[in-house]
Write an enzyme that holds these catalytic residues in place. Sequence first.
Site, PDB file in Angstrom:
ATOM      1  N   LYS A 163       3.468   9.002  13.687  1.00 23.02           N
ATOM      2  CA  LYS A 163       3.851   8.784  15.085  1.00 23.02           C
ATOM      3  C   LYS A 163       4.646   7.497  15.243  1.00 23.02           C
ATOM      4  O   LYS A 163       5.635   7.449  15.988  1.00 23.02           O
ATOM      5  CB  LYS A 163       2.601   8.766  15.969  1.00 23.02           C
ATOM      6  CG  LYS A 163       1.947  10.137  16.110  1.00 23.02           C
ATOM      7  CD  LYS A 163       0.539  10.051  16.668  1.00 23.02           C
ATOM      8  CE  LYS A 163      -0.103  11.428  16.681  1.00 23.02           C
ATOM      9  NZ  LYS A 163      -1.531  11.397  17.026  1.00 23.02           N
ATOM     10  N   GLN A 189      -6.317   8.508  19.209  1.00 24.81           N
ATOM     11  CA  GLN A 189      -6.304   9.390  18.040  1.00 24.81           C
ATOM     12  C   GLN A 189      -7.692  10.008  17.837  1.00 24.81           C
ATOM     13  O   GLN A 189      -8.696   9.298  17.751  1.00 24.81           O
ATOM     14  CB  GLN A 189      -5.896   8.607  16.796  1.00 24.81           C
ATOM     15  CG  GLN A 189      -5.783   9.455  15.541  1.00 24.81           C
ATOM     16  CD  GLN A 189      -4.689  10.491  15.644  1.00 24.81           C
ATOM     17  OE1 GLN A 189      -3.567  10.197  16.030  1.00 24.81           O
ATOM     18  NE2 GLN A 189      -5.018  11.723  15.305  1.00 24.81           N
ATOM     19  N   ASP A 207      -0.926  13.125  26.041  1.00 19.85           N
ATOM     20  CA  ASP A 207      -1.533  14.151  25.186  1.00 19.85           C
ATOM     21  C   ASP A 207      -2.225  15.245  26.008  1.00 19.85           C
ATOM     22  O   ASP A 207      -2.789  16.175  25.455  1.00 19.85           O
ATOM     23  CB  ASP A 207      -2.530  13.514  24.216  1.00 19.85           C
ATOM     24  CG  ASP A 207      -2.667  14.288  22.918  1.00 19.85           C
ATOM     25  OD1 ASP A 207      -1.738  15.051  22.581  1.00 19.85           O
ATOM     26  OD2 ASP A 207      -3.679  14.138  22.220  1.00 19.85           O
TER      27      ASP A 207
END
Length: 285
Positions: free
Chosen positions: A52, A96, A119
């Site tokens: 990322k 994450q 997300d």
Amino acid sequence: MTILDGKLVASETRKEIKAEAERLKAKTGRQPGLCVILVGDDPASAIYVRNKTKACEENGIRSFFFGLDKNATYDEVAAKITEANLNDEIDGIIVQLPLPSHLDTASLLDLIDPLKDVDGCHFVTKGKLWTGRDAIKACTPYGITKILDYYNIPLEGKTAVVVGRSNLVGKPLAQLLMDRNCTVTICHSKTTDLKSVTKTADIVCMATGKRGLLTADMVKEGAVVIDVGISRAENGKICGDVDFDNVKDKCSYITPVPGGVGPMTVTMLLYNTIEAFKCRLGEIK
């Protein structure tokens, strides 16, 4: 049979992302910013974070990283999320996953500012999606629709089966397909006679993490097959939920593993960060 090339679609999408990032920097004097919060030292998670960070650097997005020890407390993780929420140079935040087992994942994700939830994990974001309101879309499902659109695969009126009901993939993917006027069935580990459901579908989306679950006898001729799963065989080969070598001959379109859906996940994270920046600027509502 056409193989749906996720690498190609990701590359084309990233050109758009980079151009928008450059335009936004010229307009505002700063780059769009994405913050990744990592708790612990899980090797797979560390690789994802590096990927990322690299993707941000290559596409005009500033990368922020907050790393915490695997024994970090709830309050310590919450403090980092709050810090990112309050930082005006950060437009998108991702925690994450998975988090260490002692942490309440859902509660922590709900601390993210919904305007920075790139997300699609916050309950407000999910609620907007399920009630037909404009919202940031979960990255992997959004990437799947981008692939389908790139290849001009019609969705309206088609029957679709989503195998897997996770909050990150299965559920939001089902909603995105319904939004495109598909008739959608969601299957899962408790579904009896899975074959009878998948066999009739125009589009089959596999998201279970069970290697080779979808076999050729479970797919009708000409179906579109999307494979989100990823696992390793005994020989170390990366595989998906689909028995690719046997299923591909019955499909009109199919995604490979690797190289199918995977490249689109990080790409759509970047895309959503751009969209979040534009929302904060008032360019889009």
